[in-house]
Design an enzyme around this catalytic site. Structure first.
Site, PDB file in Angstrom:
ATOM      1  N   CYS A  22       1.223  -1.410  -0.193  1.00  0.00           N
ATOM      2  CA  CYS A  22      -0.406  -0.071  -0.195  1.00  0.00           C
ATOM      3  C   CYS A  22       0.824   0.703   0.358  1.00  0.00           C
ATOM      4  O   CYS A  22       1.742   1.398   0.962  1.00  0.00           O
ATOM      5  CB  CYS A  22      -1.086  -0.244   1.232  1.00  0.00           C
ATOM      6  SG  CYS A  22      -1.775  -1.121   1.024  1.00  0.00           S
ATOM      7  N   THR A  23       0.175   2.191  -1.111  1.00  0.00           N
ATOM      8  CA  THR A  23       1.351   3.391  -0.618  1.00  0.00           C
ATOM      9  C   THR A  23       0.070   4.622  -0.927  1.00  0.00           C
ATOM     10  O   THR A  23      -1.118   4.529  -1.346  1.00  0.00           O
ATOM     11  CB  THR A  23       1.765   3.225  -2.058  1.00  0.00           C
ATOM     12  OG1 THR A  23       2.473   2.617  -2.167  1.00  0.00           O
ATOM     13  CG2 THR A  23       2.464   4.731  -1.950  1.00  0.00           C
TER      14      THR A  23
END
Length: 346
Positions: A22-23
């Site tokens: 996730c970013t």
């Protein structure tokens, strides 16, 4: 030469230690244009739906009699996980909350018979969206730790939920909330526009400072690991055009978060959360539009908060996204009246 070797060894350890996916990245453009983007990555499918919650909803922390209780002050649009947790969202004041995985998280022990109220981690982001209009307001309220954050295992797994939280608002302010060794650590600064997962945020900043000395047009780290994605997102969010043309700025920010995504079908048994990107969102803080796309139904769609009744008289609404439901463009008309889901607790 010896100092260079030491630095390279440290970088190697940062980049190749066990990390997660996730970013999240924030874009700041002319005329108060602020956009927050994030990706959701996981090996297994995480059913997601979009929900509209009006203000005036009675909530509780779902951890028993000692649960924190509140009435929502702000309406919001959120993305759920399994319809039992809020993972991402934008409220009517222009505040955005995102929860991402952080393996190093250690939460304080919750005593159901003690004095301090508790809050399920499934409602952590929703609590923020319900109660605060800005990052500074949330930081000021939460720095005294008015509740104990209570976590549990992901449904159907033996994996304990360990998350950290990022906030951004329409002024461009940012904050990161992490629980390290049972203590709340808050990183509060408008410049904190990128967050991924492991290592802890302080170490992410140190690693990024190293890469700032290497021109991104010449070389950028390219794996799907969190440290590499942090560096790429940091470089590209500064490199894309500065514009208040919403169509172009949203397109640019989506291109950055796609660049930091993991191709569909990639998975790891050892590290199940370094895996396929499942969905992406972009929140427009000024115009109050929540953009969304899933990887199995190519096409971006969005919800305009300004066209919703988020007052106490408003209805709970749901946009059914799971099972490959397909939408394109403005999708307010597809929202359906439903009963709110219950947050997973103890």
């Amino acid at each position: 030469m010896k100092r260079i070797l030491i630095v390279l060894m440290l970088v190697f350890c940062f980049v190749y230690r066990k990390t997660d996916a996730c970013t999240r990245v924030v874009y700041k453009g002319p005329n108060q244009t602020v956009l927050t983007a994030r990706s959701m990555d996981w090996r297994d499918e995480i059913p997601v739906n979009l929900w509209v919650f009006p203000k005036g909803m009675e909530r509780n922390g779902e951890v028993g009699p000692l649960s924190v209780k509140w009435t929502s002050k702000y309406g919001s649009v959120i993305a759920s996980a399994w319809d039992m947790a809020t993972t991402d969202g934008l409220n009517e004041a222009g505040l955005v909350a995102n929860v991402l995985w952080l393996a190093e998280s250690q939460y304080p022990k919750f005593d159901p018979k003690g004095q301090k109220p508790g809050l399920t981690i499934a409602a952590w982001a929703q609590y923020i969206l319900d109660n605060y209009a800005s990052v500074a307001e949330a930081v000021d309220a939460l720095k005294s730790e008015p509740f104990v954050l209570v976590s549990d295992y992901i449904p159907g797994t033996e994996r304990f939920t360990t998350l950290h939280l990022s906030l951004s608002d329409k002024s461009g302010d940012n904050a990161i909330f992490e629980y390290i060794n049972g203590k709340l650590v808050i990183h509060h600064d408008p410049k904190y526009v990128v967050m991924t997962n492991s290592p802890i945020f302080e170490e992410q900043l140190a690693l990024n400072n190293y890469w700032r000395g290497i021109p991104g047009t010449i070389m950028l780290p390219g794996t799907n690991r969190a440290a590499d994605r942090f560096v790429r997102a940091s470089f590209y969010i500064d490199a894309i055009p500065q514009t208040d043309d919403v169509r172009k700025s949203v397109a640019s920010v989506f291109s950055v978060i796609r660049n930091c995504s993991v191709p569909y079908g990639i998975s790891s048994k050892e590290e199940p959360n370094i895996s396929t990107t499942r969905w992406r969102s972009v929140a427009d803080h000024k115009d109050l539009v929540y953009y969304f796309e899933t990887v199995t139904t190519p096409g971006t769609f969005w919800i305009n908060l300004k066209d919703l009744d988020l007052s106490e008289k408003g209805q709970v609404l749901k946009l059914d996204v799971e099972q490959n439901k397909t939408y394109t463009g403005l999708s307010n008309e597809h929202l359906k009246k439903v009963q709110p889901f219950k947050f997973m607790g103890l």
